[in-house]
Write a protein that holds these residues in place. Structure first.
Motif, mmCIF file in Angstrom:
data_model
loop_
_atom_site.group_PDB
_atom_site.id
_atom_site.type_symbol
_atom_site.label_atom_id
_atom_site.label_comp_id
_atom_site.label_asym_id
_atom_site.label_seq_id
_atom_site.Cartn_x
_atom_site.Cartn_y
_atom_site.Cartn_z
ATOM 1 N N VAL A 1 -9.700 3.299 -3.281
ATOM 2 C CA VAL A 1 -8.401 2.652 -3.425
ATOM 3 C C VAL A 1 -8.233 2.131 -4.853
ATOM 4 N N ALA A 2 -7.200 2.600 -5.543
ATOM 5 C CA ALA A 2 -6.884 2.127 -6.893
ATOM 6 C C ALA A 2 -5.947 0.926 -6.795
ATOM 7 N N VAL A 3 -6.183 -0.090 -7.622
ATOM 8 C CA VAL A 3 -5.392 -1.322 -7.590
ATOM 9 C C VAL A 3 -4.605 -1.462 -8.887
ATOM 10 N N TYR A 4 -3.306 -1.743 -8.746
ATOM 11 C CA TYR A 4 -2.418 -2.000 -9.881
ATOM 12 C C TYR A 4 -1.773 -3.361 -9.690
ATOM 13 N N SER B 1 0.829 -1.209 0.000
ATOM 14 C CA SER B 1 0.000 0.000 0.000
ATOM 15 C C SER B 1 0.866 1.264 0.000
ATOM 16 N N PHE B 2 0.510 2.165 -0.882
ATOM 17 C CA PHE B 2 1.244 3.411 -1.067
ATOM 18 C C PHE B 2 0.281 4.593 -1.105
ATOM 19 N N LEU B 3 0.836 5.785 -0.907
ATOM 20 C CA LEU B 3 0.100 7.019 -1.138
ATOM 21 C C LEU B 3 0.679 7.681 -2.377
ATOM 22 N N VAL B 4 -0.186 8.009 -3.316
ATOM 23 C CA VAL B 4 0.187 8.737 -4.523
ATOM 24 C C VAL B 4 -0.734 9.949 -4.594
ATOM 25 N N ASN B 5 -0.144 11.130 -4.563
ATOM 26 C CA ASN B 5 -0.922 12.375 -4.499
ATOM 27 C C ASN B 5 -1.914 12.326 -3.345
ATOM 28 N N ASP B 6 -1.452 11.797 -2.223
ATOM 29 C CA ASP B 6 -2.228 11.676 -0.984
ATOM 30 C C ASP B 6 -3.434 10.748 -1.099
ATOM 31 N N LYS B 7 -3.474 9.917 -2.142
ATOM 32 C CA LYS B 7 -4.549 8.935 -2.299
ATOM 33 C C LYS B 7 -3.963 7.533 -2.199
ATOM 34 N N GLN C 1 -1.603 3.132 9.751
ATOM 35 C CA GLN C 1 -2.645 3.824 8.990
ATOM 36 C C GLN C 1 -3.196 2.988 7.840
ATOM 37 N N VAL C 2 -2.602 1.828 7.597
ATOM 38 C CA VAL C 2 -2.989 1.003 6.453
ATOM 39 C C VAL C 2 -4.468 0.618 6.503
ATOM 40 N N GLU C 3 -4.922 0.122 7.629
ATOM 41 C CA GLU C 3 -6.317 -0.334 7.710
ATOM 42 C C GLU C 3 -7.300 0.805 7.440
ATOM 43 N N GLY C 4 -7.019 1.989 7.956
ATOM 44 C CA GLY C 4 -7.888 3.134 7.722
ATOM 45 C C GLY C 4 -7.972 3.524 6.256
ATOM 46 N N TYR C 5 -6.836 3.524 5.578
ATOM 47 C CA TYR C 5 -6.810 3.884 4.157
ATOM 48 C C TYR C 5 -7.375 2.773 3.266
ATOM 49 N N ILE C 6 -7.026 1.528 3.564
ATOM 50 C CA ILE C 6 -7.302 0.418 2.642
ATOM 51 C C ILE C 6 -8.552 -0.373 3.014
ATOM 52 N N GLY C 7 -8.747 -0.611 4.317
ATOM 53 C CA GLY C 7 -9.863 -1.441 4.758
ATOM 54 C C GLY C 7 -9.412 -2.803 5.253
ATOM 55 N N LYS D 1 13.053 3.760 -9.002
ATOM 56 C CA LYS D 1 13.145 4.471 -10.287
ATOM 57 C C LYS D 1 11.944 4.142 -11.172
ATOM 58 N N LYS D 2 11.606 2.860 -11.268
ATOM 59 C CA LYS D 2 10.446 2.465 -12.070
ATOM 60 C C LYS D 2 9.149 3.046 -11.500
ATOM 61 N N PHE D 3 9.026 3.028 -10.157
ATOM 62 C CA PHE D 3 7.840 3.590 -9.515
ATOM 63 C C PHE D 3 7.690 5.061 -9.910
ATOM 64 N N LYS D 4 8.794 5.797 -9.836
ATOM 65 C CA LYS D 4 8.730 7.228 -10.164
ATOM 66 C C LYS D 4 8.387 7.454 -11.636
ATOM 67 N N GLU D 5 8.866 6.574 -12.521
ATOM 68 C CA GLU D 5 8.527 6.699 -13.940
ATOM 69 C C GLU D 5 7.026 6.521 -14.181
ATOM 70 N N VAL D 6 6.401 5.625 -13.417
ATOM 71 C CA VAL D 6 4.969 5.362 -13.591
ATOM 72 C C VAL D 6 4.114 6.416 -12.886
ATOM 73 N N PHE D 7 4.460 6.743 -11.638
ATOM 74 C CA PHE D 7 3.590 7.602 -10.829
ATOM 75 C C PHE D 7 4.094 9.040 -10.679
ATOM 76 N N HIS D 8 5.269 9.352 -11.240
ATOM 77 C CA HIS D 8 5.826 10.711 -11.256
ATOM 78 C C HIS D 8 6.085 11.271 -9.856
ATOM 79 N N GLN D 9 6.383 10.385 -8.921
ATOM 80 C CA GLN D 9 6.795 10.787 -7.582
ATOM 81 C C GLN D 9 7.463 9.607 -6.905
ATOM 82 N N LYS D 10 8.154 9.893 -5.803
ATOM 83 C CA LYS D 10 8.820 8.837 -5.049
ATOM 84 C C LYS D 10 7.800 7.904 -4.425
ATOM 85 N N ALA D 11 8.190 6.652 -4.272
ATOM 86 C CA ALA D 11 7.340 5.678 -3.592
ATOM 87 C C ALA D 11 7.224 6.052 -2.121
ATOM 88 N N LYS D 12 6.000 6.150 -1.633
ATOM 89 C CA LYS D 12 5.754 6.473 -0.227
ATOM 90 C C LYS D 12 4.735 5.465 0.308
#
Length: 154
Positions: A107-110, A48-54, A86-92, A69-80
């Motif tokens: 929650v978007a799934v990739y 589970s990650f946050l991308v643009n706070d989502k 906080q995982v359960e609150g964000y994800i369920g 590096k690959k993560f940043k190429e796909v999501f245009h930011q560092k992996a966070k």
């Protein structure tokens, strides 16, 4: 409640028999592989990650690591990664049982391409004593995946 939600979801689509309630822990890749009787690489670990706070989930093969590096190429930011508490609150789902099914609505799934090399993969089913037996194609269908991505290294 997470396991029950996942089990209900699969019961509703006629695939409840694929959900495994395990006696042993499946909270880590190694524990899950031992409990199921498969190779660790076949465990579909959900991170589970946050991308643009989502919140987003990325499901990868058990023998991979996210390549920053690959993560940043796909999501245009560092992996966070989402902080453990906080995982359960964000994800369920709580850590150890995070899976791409019956998650919170935003929650978007990739899915990482590393999963495509297997005929069967085993993601968790909402708690640290569960798994689901799926093909990568079924995983994509039932997780309502946004896209297949390449963000891992073996």
């Amino acid at each position: 409640m997470s396991y029950e939600n996942v089990k209900h979801y699969f019961d509703q689509i006629g695939m409840g028999q694929r959900v495994m309630n395990l006696k042993q822990s499946s909270a880590t890749v190694e524990e899950a592989a031992e409990a199921i009787g498969c190779q660790p690489c076949q465990i579909a670990k959900t991170m589970s990650f946050l991308v643009n706070d989502k919140p987003i989930l990325i499901v990868t093969a058990g023998d991979t690591k996210v390549d920053n590096k690959k993560f940043k190429e796909v999501f245009h930011q560092k992996a966070k990664m989402i902080p453990w508490d906080q995982v359960e609150g964000y994800i369920g789902h709580a850590p150890g049982g995070v899976c791409p099914f019956a998650v919170n609505p935003d929650v978007a799934v990739y899915l990482d391409l590393s999963l495509k090399r297997f005929q069967r993969v085993y993601p968790a089913a909402g708690n640290g004593h569960s798994a689901v037996d799926l093909s990568p194609e079924e995983l994509a269908e039932y997780s309502k995946v946004v896209d297949w991505i390449d963000v891992c290294k073996v």
